[in-house]
Design an enzyme around this catalytic site. Structure first.
Site, PDB file in Angstrom:
ATOM      1  N   GLU A 154      68.931  55.983  37.316  1.00 47.84           N
ATOM      2  CA  GLU A 154      69.385  56.637  36.079  1.00 47.84           C
ATOM      3  C   GLU A 154      70.211  57.885  36.390  1.00 47.84           C
ATOM      4  OE1 GLU A 154      66.004  57.362  33.574  1.00 47.84           O
ATOM      5  OE2 GLU A 154      65.143  55.399  34.035  1.00 47.84           O
ATOM      6  N   ASN A 165      64.324  55.809  38.478  1.00 43.25           N
ATOM      7  CA  ASN A 165      64.790  57.093  37.965  1.00 43.25           C
ATOM      8  C   ASN A 165      66.007  57.606  38.737  1.00 43.25           C
ATOM      9  OD1 ASN A 165      61.812  57.055  36.923  1.00 43.25           O
ATOM     10  ND2 ASN A 165      62.826  58.680  35.794  1.00 43.25           N
ATOM     11  N   GLU A 209      58.146  60.671  33.575  1.00 38.44           N
ATOM     12  CA  GLU A 209      57.218  61.502  32.813  1.00 38.44           C
ATOM     13  C   GLU A 209      55.758  61.097  32.971  1.00 38.44           C
ATOM     14  OE1 GLU A 209      61.101  61.377  30.430  1.00 38.44           O
ATOM     15  OE2 GLU A 209      59.911  60.028  31.672  1.00 38.44           O
ATOM     16  N   ASN A 260      62.728  55.241  30.111  1.00 33.06           N
ATOM     17  CA  ASN A 260      61.540  55.720  30.815  1.00 33.06           C
ATOM     18  C   ASN A 260      60.263  55.315  30.104  1.00 33.06           C
ATOM     19  OD1 ASN A 260      63.114  56.855  32.758  1.00 33.06           O
ATOM     20  ND2 ASN A 260      62.852  58.967  32.096  1.00 33.06           N
ATOM     21  N   ALA A 280      66.591  61.831  33.177  1.00 32.98           N
ATOM     22  CA  ALA A 280      66.706  60.639  34.012  1.00 32.98           C
ATOM     23  C   ALA A 280      65.944  60.775  35.322  1.00 32.98           C
ATOM     24  CB  ALA A 280      68.181  60.361  34.298  1.00 32.98           C
ATOM     25  N   ASP A 295      24.500  53.080  60.793  1.00 33.20           N
ATOM     26  CA  ASP A 295      23.129  52.875  61.248  1.00 33.20           C
ATOM     27  C   ASP A 295      22.885  51.372  61.341  1.00 33.20           C
ATOM     28  OD1 ASP A 295      20.571  53.340  61.998  1.00 33.20           O
ATOM     29  OD2 ASP A 295      19.872  54.115  60.084  1.00 33.20           O
ATOM     30  N   ASP A 328      21.076  58.073  55.749  1.00 32.05           N
ATOM     31  CA  ASP A 328      20.069  57.960  54.696  1.00 32.05           C
ATOM     32  C   ASP A 328      19.110  59.144  54.684  1.00 32.05           C
ATOM     33  OD1 ASP A 328      18.781  57.371  57.043  1.00 32.05           O
ATOM     34  OD2 ASP A 328      18.200  55.335  56.489  1.00 32.05           O
ATOM     35  N   ASP A 356      20.590  63.434  58.272  1.00 30.30           N
ATOM     36  CA  ASP A 356      21.904  62.806  58.397  1.00 30.30           C
ATOM     37  C   ASP A 356      22.957  63.541  57.574  1.00 30.30           C
ATOM     38  OD1 ASP A 356      20.855  60.838  60.022  1.00 30.30           O
ATOM     39  OD2 ASP A 356      20.512  59.436  58.382  1.00 30.30           O
ATOM     40  N   ASP A 396      58.465  52.788  32.488  1.00 28.00           N
ATOM     41  CA  ASP A 396      57.569  53.570  33.338  1.00 28.00           C
ATOM     42  C   ASP A 396      56.118  53.148  33.187  1.00 28.00           C
ATOM     43  OD1 ASP A 396      59.647  54.950  34.351  1.00 28.00           O
ATOM     44  OD2 ASP A 396      59.001  56.928  33.688  1.00 28.00           O
TER      45      ASP A 396
END
Length: 988
Positions: free
Chosen positions: A770, A767, A330, A807, A326, A372, A701, A705, A811
């Site tokens: 649960e 959960n 998962e 679940n 519970a 820039d 660029d 840089d 889930d």
């Protein structure tokens, strides 16, 4: 090939490598003249390979890639889904369930109802484990596909000469015999023999360990030398730091020097992201809490009731397993990865290519965007509009790169009566066009540029005015290339009509180039440059810059000789040859004659102003960093809303004067525009902003840089104008070089992070609900009627298989749907979050515990209503007995918990906003809810599944009770949100 530990698992020499070696034979390219190397490889260095020949060679010699670890087989990836402590726990539960089934079968009297025909609990647990594994495998496969698609979008490219034209191709398509065109900032993609080079320097530390960039020349070596001393060779994996050059590819893939050093290669494991680490931490905390709760419950049962039979022990162990099942969602890790991958794909569709999934976490936290100017804040459609010479000023009509326009006087009048001014303009544009590496082509009816847009703008202006007529006889023989430190470029050209006499043509920043000029051309005459001339020119630069023009000066100098070695100050070898002119700028760039200057306009992007305003609303500071004139920078910045009208720019020289770190940090905290800065200033600015606690995005660029881009929290490379080195250093690439794309990516990053918090709130609260249901159901079993008086042993409120089904049902699909929830209206109306802020903070834990408790209460009330001896009802035991009532009560609790979690999915979309705002905006969520309802009905009404999950069909009244109780989760959430909103209003 290379295994996971970096050990070589491939044959010593592959067929492709043998084919390449046979092509070159015994020729050592470093000891062979470049022309002979070209002959051996059957290529014309001035034309390159044809596309057809390149394709044939690619098939024969294979792609230009290093061998990598073999892909993990699909069956291994599937089995990896079972390598989890939770799975081991569930397998243990399966074993316990089978043992319990054997014991029950052994103790059941013949014909009695006690023994089940099959161990349904164990079968269901195994089936759900398999389903979970399949879902996890599919989700991971989708995420891998998304990452692979991004890798293809960010695949490195190389400039090569094909059919006489310079084209950009994927590095993997480079073949032996290709002519590579090298420029500053390029990554070298293959081994090759140089045949031209101008001030070429290459960083080879990754291959030879040499920390200083190595100067390269095309001269043939007199004898064999070590790798680091082969000045006429280029090597795969290195990078160009200065200059230009061309080389013939002699080896690709595993036939390069890097390929031959196989033990330098190793497969690296993907590092967990901060978000994944926090999820692991949360799972461990939940697991530890459940273990503690289970231990307390088992200890209490042992002390109060004792374990009298083997069945009591088995029931107690199943209780512990139920609590663990519970507690932990998962599919959390797989869902998290898929949500990030989907978000990154959406960004890529909007021109923001995020190279690593975990960068999304940082994007949503950006507090400063350093950009820039050229091409990012502006359209990068450079157009020469003004030309100023000693005799006056003209305007060039027409915009963009189409060479359509003409020159007129600054006031719009004709130049028919100003021949001297016209001649000076033509000389100025011609000088800028000759000292130029750009090109303008018409492909399929459309004008396309090759090279730097600023350089191409000079070519366009020259074509508009016919400036190159009378200058076609000049051909380049040598150059001193432009660098960000020099801020100028010079070429030496031969005049075929004057016996090959040489002339220097130069262009650069006017204030820089002017310092190398001693003379000025006025009205067809050359005279000494006076201090008054200098002040006039500099004043013009100031004026044009204040009008948002970028200025470039042009100059020239006749050398008076056809032999470069005869130029005063130029060094030559014993044979009288000059091979290193690019390193002798002091002799070439002196005593120049000033022609004039051009004013180039690059209009701001119309959409950027809105993006800057949006960034400011989101608490994000926009900063402009440019090499342009301070007045130009300030004008563009104020037009875009980065600074107020009249705001000032800080220059690189002024930054250098701030030697005290505290003063420097104070300046960067207040100033948002920087002009005339060098690349090293960008790095200092980034580090200063980070010291102040900012999360910094930095665009870049050029090759210089790269340090700033790499140091920034979010390094952003330009996809169009960016060098390969910068792209490799960056975490994100802008496919359109547009500032607005950065802001859009930050917005998307915030949306993704919000959605992650939404499904985390949902999953964890569900959960926890649960866990509380199982815990309080056991602790309060006697009050709720779950355990009847006089009975012994543990009776769990919900079976482990039911919890697993919940679940599985709630889930995956709803959580994934919440991961693509539409953005909320306030996503860009709040301050950036700090990276130190917990993903699951105290406020969210409050949500999680609150909803979990409500969920457990309504579930246990629903069960109580269908049991004899309950707290809320006292239903008598019917003819079927307590066991049948327990099955019905469990079905009620099972169903209430499923529907409570579905209502929770609707409620969890916001911490404080009502769930009814935009209730139907997420069609995927409603689809997931509908699917979950259908599957729950199947479990309740299919007879076979009744036995497997311990369920029984429910009456219509029971369904009303189920939905009514489950809906209280949504009601309770809305009540809490009302209180939170009222508290927020009272604060304001």
């Amino acid at each position: 090939m290379v295994d996971q530990k970096g050990q070589s698992t491939a044959p010593a020499v592959s067929e492709e490598v043998r084919a390449q070696q046979a092509l070159m034979g015994d020729v050592d390219p470093s000891l062979t003249d470049a022309a002979e190397v070209a002959k051996a490889l059957n290529v014309d260095p001035n034309v390159g390979l044809s596309e057809a020949e390149a394709k044939r060679r690619l098939e024969k010699f294979g792609p230009n890639e290093l061998a990598s670890a073999p892909p993990v087989p699909k069956w291994k990836k599937f089995l990896a889904q079972f390598q989890d402590p939770l799975v081991y726990l569930l397998l243990a539960a399966t074993v316990i369930s089978v043992i319990a089934w054997f014991i029950e079968r052994g103790h059941a009297a013949p014909g009695a109802e006690g023994g089940e025909a099959l161990p349904f609990d164990a079968i269901v647990i195994v089936l759900i484990l398999i389903v979970n594994a399949v879902l996890g495998y599919i989700q991971e496969a989708k995420a891998e596909a998304a990452v692979e698609a991004l890798a293809q979008m960010t695949a490195p490219q190389t400039s090569v000469l094909r059919d006489g034209k310079v084209v950009r191709i994927n590095t993997a398509e480079v073949v032996p015999g290709d002519v590579i065109v090298l420029a500053e900032g390029d990554s070298v993609s293959a081994d090759g023999r140089l045949f031209t080079a101008a001030s070429l320097r290459i960083a080879e530390a990754s291959l030879t360990g040499e920390s200083v960039p190595v100067g390269k020349k095309p001269d043939t070596l007199p004898e064999a030398k070590a790798l680091g001393d082969r000045a006429n060779m280029i090597f795969n994996g290195t990078s160009v730091t200065q200059g230009t050059g061309r080389a013939i590819v002699t080896g690709t893939g595993m036939n390069t020097q890097v390929g031959k050093i196989a033990d330098l290669l190793s497969a690296t494991e993907d590092e967990q992201t901060p978000l994944q680490k926090e999820m692991d931490y949360v799972s461990k905390i939940l697991g530890l809490a459940v273990c503690i709760i289970a231990a307390i419950v088992l200890a209490a049962l042992a002390l109060l009731e004792g374990f009298h039979t083997t069945q009591d022990i088995i029931d107690s162990l199943l209780l512990a397993v139920s609590l663990a099942v519970a507690a932990v969602p998962e599919g959390l890790a797989a869902i998290l990865t898929v949500v990030l991958a989907l978000g990154v794909q959406r960004m890529a569709m909007h021109n923001a290519i995020v190279k690593k999934l975990h960068s999304v976490e940082t994007l949503g936290s950006a507090s400063v965007i350093c950009s820039d100017k050229t091409g990012t804040l502006t359209r990068n459609e450079m157009t020469v509009e003004r030309v100023v010479t000693p005799s006056g000023e003209v305007q060039i009509t027409g915009t963009g790169y189409a060479p359509e326009g003409k020159m007129v006087a600054a006031d719009g009048s004709s130049l028919a009566d100003a021949p001297a001014l016209r001649a000076e303009v033509i000389a100025t544009l011609a000088a800028g066009t000759l000292a130029n590496d750009g090109d303008l082509r018409k492909e399929n009816g459309k004008w396309e540029i090759v090279g730097d847009p600023t350089e191409v703008s000079l070519i366009v202006a020259a074509r508009k005015t016919g400036a190159m007529k009378g200058y076609e006889q000049f051909s380049r023989v040598a150059e001193v290339p432009f660098t960000s430190e020099r801020k100028r470029m010079s070429i030496i050209a031969k005049d075929s009509t004057e016996g090959g006499k040489l002339t220097v043509f130069a262009k650069g920043a006017p204030d820089v180039l002017l310092s190398f000029c001693s003379r000025i051309a006025v009205g067809g005459q050359v005279r000494p440059l006076t201090e008054g001339d200098r002040q006039t020119i500099l004043a013009t630069v100031e004026r044009l810059s204040s009008e948002a023009y970028r200025t470039l000066g042009q100059a020239y100098r006749p050398l008076g000789t056809a032999n470069l070695s005869e130029v005063p100050g130029v060094r030559a070898n014993a044979a009288g040859q000059v091979t290193d002119i690019a390193d002798q700028s002091e002799a070439i760039e002196t005593d120049l004659i000033w022609n004039g200057m051009v004013g180039i306009i690059d209009p701001p992007r119309t959409e950027v102003r809105d993006s800057v305003a949006e960034a400011h609303r989101a608490g994000i500071r926009a900063v402009m960093i440019t090499g342009d004139h301070p007045l130009t920078a300030a004008r563009i910045a104020s037009d875009l809303g980065i600074i107020d009208k009249g705001g000032k720019a800080l220059t690189g020289d002024q930054l250098d004067a701030l030697t005290d770190q505290a003063a420097f940090d104070k300046a960067t905290s207040e100033v948002s525009v920087y002009a005339r800065v060098a690349p090293e200033h960008k790095l200092k600015i980034v580090e200063s902003l980070q010291r102040q606690g900012n999360i910094v995005a930095m665009t870049g660029d050029g090759v210089n840089d790269a340090p700033a881009v790499k140091t920034a929290d979010i390094g952003v490379a330009m996809g169009i104008t960016g060098t390969e080195v910068t792209k490799q250093s960056a975490k994100m690439i802008l496919a359109d070089d547009n500032f607005s794309t950065i802001v859009a990516a930050v917005r998307e990053g915030r949306v993704i992070f919000d959605n992650i918090r939404k499904f985390l709130r949902y999953l964890l609260s569900s959960n926890v609900g649960e866990v509380f249901t199982v815990f309080f159901g056991v602790v309060l079993a006697g009050f709720l009627g779950i355990t009847q008086p006089g009975t012994q042993g543990v009776t769990v409120p919900l079976l482990a298989t039911q919890l697993l089904w919940i679940n599985l049902l709630t889930d995956a699909a709803p959580a994934l749907a919440m991961g693509v929830d539409p953005q909320t209206e306030d996503v860009m109306n709040r301050r950036p979050r700090k990276v130190t802020d917990r993903v699951i903070d105290a406020s969210m834990w409050g949500d999680i515990i609150y909803i979990g408790v409500i969920m457990a209460i309504v579930t246990l009330i629903g069960m109580d209503m269908h049991l004899a001896g309950g707290l809320f009802t006292d239903r008598s035991v019917d003819a079927l007995g307590h066991d049948a009532q327990m099955v019905e009560a469990r079905t009620m609790g099972f169903t209430i918990l499923v529907f409570a979690q579905l209502f929770n999915a609707i409620a969890s979309r916001s911490h404080a906003q009502s769930a009814f705002v935009g209730l139907f905006s997420n069609k995927w969520l409603w689809g997931a809810i509908g699917l979950s309802i259908v599957l729950q009905l199947v479990v309740i009404y299919v007879p076979f599944l009744n036995s497997a999950f311990g369920t029984t069909p429910l009456s219509a009244l029971a369904w009303v009770e189920c939905i009514g109780l489950a809906a209280f989760v949504l009601v309770a959430s809305e009540l809490r949100k009302c209180v939170l909103r009222a508290m927020e209003r009272s604060k304001r």
